[in-house]
Design an enzyme around this catalytic site. Sequence first.
Site, PDB file in Angstrom:
ATOM      1  N   SER A  73      -8.898  29.132  50.335  1.00  0.00           N
ATOM      2  CA  SER A  73      -7.781  28.648  49.535  1.00  0.00           C
ATOM      3  C   SER A  73      -8.067  28.904  48.068  1.00  0.00           C
ATOM      4  CB  SER A  73      -7.623  27.150  49.786  1.00  0.00           C
ATOM      5  OG  SER A  73      -7.006  26.525  48.692  1.00  0.00           O
ATOM      6  N   GLN A 131      20.472  57.328  64.223  1.00  0.00           N
ATOM      7  CA  GLN A 131      19.454  57.522  63.183  1.00  0.00           C
ATOM      8  C   GLN A 131      18.895  56.178  62.710  1.00  0.00           C
ATOM      9  OE1 GLN A 131      20.058  60.421  59.900  1.00  0.00           O
ATOM     10  NE2 GLN A 131      20.225  58.630  58.584  1.00  0.00           N
ATOM     11  N   HIS A 178       0.518  21.621  79.257  1.00  0.00           N
ATOM     12  CA  HIS A 178       1.224  20.838  78.231  1.00  0.00           C
ATOM     13  C   HIS A 178       0.301  20.498  77.060  1.00  0.00           C
ATOM     14  CE1 HIS A 178       4.208  20.190  81.470  1.00  0.00           C
ATOM     15  NE2 HIS A 178       3.138  20.027  82.220  1.00  0.00           N
ATOM     16  N   TYR A 236      25.849  62.103  70.893  1.00  0.00           N
ATOM     17  CA  TYR A 236      25.164  61.683  69.670  1.00  0.00           C
ATOM     18  C   TYR A 236      26.131  61.023  68.687  1.00  0.00           C
ATOM     19  CZ  TYR A 236      22.485  61.688  65.382  1.00  0.00           C
ATOM     20  OH  TYR A 236      21.844  61.284  64.241  1.00  0.00           O
ATOM     21  N   ASN A 265      20.285  67.309  66.851  1.00  0.00           N
ATOM     22  CA  ASN A 265      20.344  66.220  67.831  1.00  0.00           C
ATOM     23  C   ASN A 265      19.234  66.323  68.880  1.00  0.00           C
ATOM     24  OD1 ASN A 265      22.560  65.641  66.354  1.00  0.00           O
ATOM     25  ND2 ASN A 265      24.071  66.075  67.951  1.00  0.00           N
ATOM     26  N   SER A 317      17.731  59.933  56.255  1.00  0.00           N
ATOM     27  CA  SER A 317      16.747  59.236  57.100  1.00  0.00           C
ATOM     28  C   SER A 317      15.339  59.579  56.636  1.00  0.00           C
ATOM     29  CB  SER A 317      16.923  59.644  58.568  1.00  0.00           C
ATOM     30  OG  SER A 317      16.828  61.046  58.704  1.00  0.00           O
TER      31      SER A 317
HETATM   32  N1  ARG Z   1      18.489  62.505  61.012  1.00  0.00           N
HETATM   33  C1  ARG Z   1      19.265  62.537  62.189  1.00  0.00           C
HETATM   34  C2  ARG Z   1      18.760  61.432  63.147  1.00  0.00           C
HETATM   35  O1  ARG Z   1      17.722  60.927  62.930  1.00  0.00           O
HETATM   36  C3  ARG Z   1      19.141  63.870  62.863  1.00  0.00           C
HETATM   37  C4  ARG Z   1      20.330  64.265  63.655  1.00  0.00           C
HETATM   38  C5  ARG Z   1      21.522  64.494  62.801  1.00  0.00           C
HETATM   39  N2  ARG Z   1      22.593  65.021  63.572  1.00  0.00           N
HETATM   40  C6  ARG Z   1      23.848  65.047  63.157  1.00  0.00           C
HETATM   41  N3  ARG Z   1      24.721  65.512  63.988  1.00  0.00           N
HETATM   42  N4  ARG Z   1      24.202  64.604  62.003  1.00  0.00           N
HETATM   43  O2  ARG Z   1      19.437  61.069  64.073  1.00  0.00           O
END
Ligand code: ARG
Length: 493
Positions: free
Chosen positions: A279, A324, A158, A319, A112, A25
């Site tokens: 333009s 993510q 309208h 979770y 988490n 991420s």
């Molecule tokens: N990068 C993860 C997110 O944005 C963080 C949490 C990851 N937790 C896990 N149990 N893999 O959600």
Amino acid sequence: MTRDVVRKARLFGERTEDIESLLSSMEADRNIASSDVLVDMAHLVMLTRQRIVHEDHAKTLMKELLAMYESGVPSEAFDPSYEDIHAGIETILTSRTGSDVGGRLHIGRSRNDEVATCLRIRTRDIILDQLEALTRLRKVLLSVAEEHITTVMPGFTHLQHAQPVTLAHHLLAYEQMFSRDFDRLFDAFRRVNCSPLGSAALASTGYPLDRICTAHLLGCDQILENSMDAVASRDFAEETLACDAIVLTNISRFCEELIIWSSSFVQFVTLDDRYCSTSSIMPQKKNPDVAELLRSRAGTILGAFVSAVTIVKGLPMAYNRDLQDVNPHLWRGISEVRRDIDLLAGMIESAQFNRDRMAAEAGKGGTTTTELADTLVREYNIPFRTAHHIVGRAVRDGSLDLATLDTAAVEYYGKSLSSLGITNEKIENALAVNTSLSVRNLPGGPAPETVRNAIIERRKELEKDICMISEKRKRIAESLHELLTQARRIAQL
Ligand code: ARG
């Protein structure tokens, strides 16, 4: 690549680039890297106060965290081979302080609750910026409105000429819309600014953590109590996206009007050159590109909102990694809204409104015929529907003079208007734009005096809203100041 501290022991085998790129991420986490340092510092302050981490270890760790706070998260932390910024920062801290020290930061914590906290405090700061921008926009609308209390123009339904209004009245309509946007976001702020820290993976932890302490140090108004809810919920993100989608929808409507108003056949407004493009082939062109792109932004955020809710929909407790994937949509949706609000404010402030063109259109297209029908009702006790038929018939016949109205009146009312004492002068007076405006003086109506008072009232509301945000800002700044003071004290022990 440094082997990340999270993965090291349990799992085996090199990951392919494809696997890493799906899992990481990191790109979206650029938005929360500095929040993560604050969350780490708050957690460590609390662990030290609760005597869960020894002061010597805390001191070494805190020095590194403060260095990251002051000079920014180092670029190595963003290596995409780490699953996320939390793993990146922890790995670097551990490599700098050794595993006996670095390995203690994550006591009683999971990524988490960590990520949920980072997302919330970053979102809260973005909301505050947007709230401030909304107050700037409202201020501009009120001051431009004040200059145009008597600038008459046609109001449309309208997109057809409907009844006369003033530019001030039109601008106040938008000011009210943006003030409700403010209320909605301000209310969302209450639910965003809560701390999940201490919830750990989902079931909290057996360590004697002080959840209120970390919440307070991070400037959160309260803890998010249930530990499963705290790590699994993203309704704060959905809600912020929804509120911002409404803001951008309102902006989009205003921009649509500015685009129409600046067209060569309407010419109600001339936009400042800065907000226009030309333009590459047609030398005469002055196109309202900023207004067009602001009009399109609602589409982008709606896409982000739908993506976010669709990802969360159907996820079991607690979770799941799917969560993510909400984050890039959150940032894509909300990051530029402050800019968009300020651009609209700048465009309105610098625009030249063409009073003559507006006045020329104000009485066209039968905009004052409602008032003529109303006059027949008020002064001659004709039922409204009959008056509506008489005037409507005259409009169809192409003239509103007494003779045409009389013919219609005989047909629909059984007697002529002249026989009731109505004169051409009376009709002209009823059809004047200023008559129509001045009698519409109910609260919220376009009559100049009413609008003048409305501006005074709206300014009072605005002042209250400005105070509410600065109180929030002050509280958060005080908390962060305390966090830093405590962090520095630990680093110097
Ligand atoms: N990068 C993860 C997110 O944005 C963080 C949490 C990851 N937790 C896990 N149990 N893999 O959600």
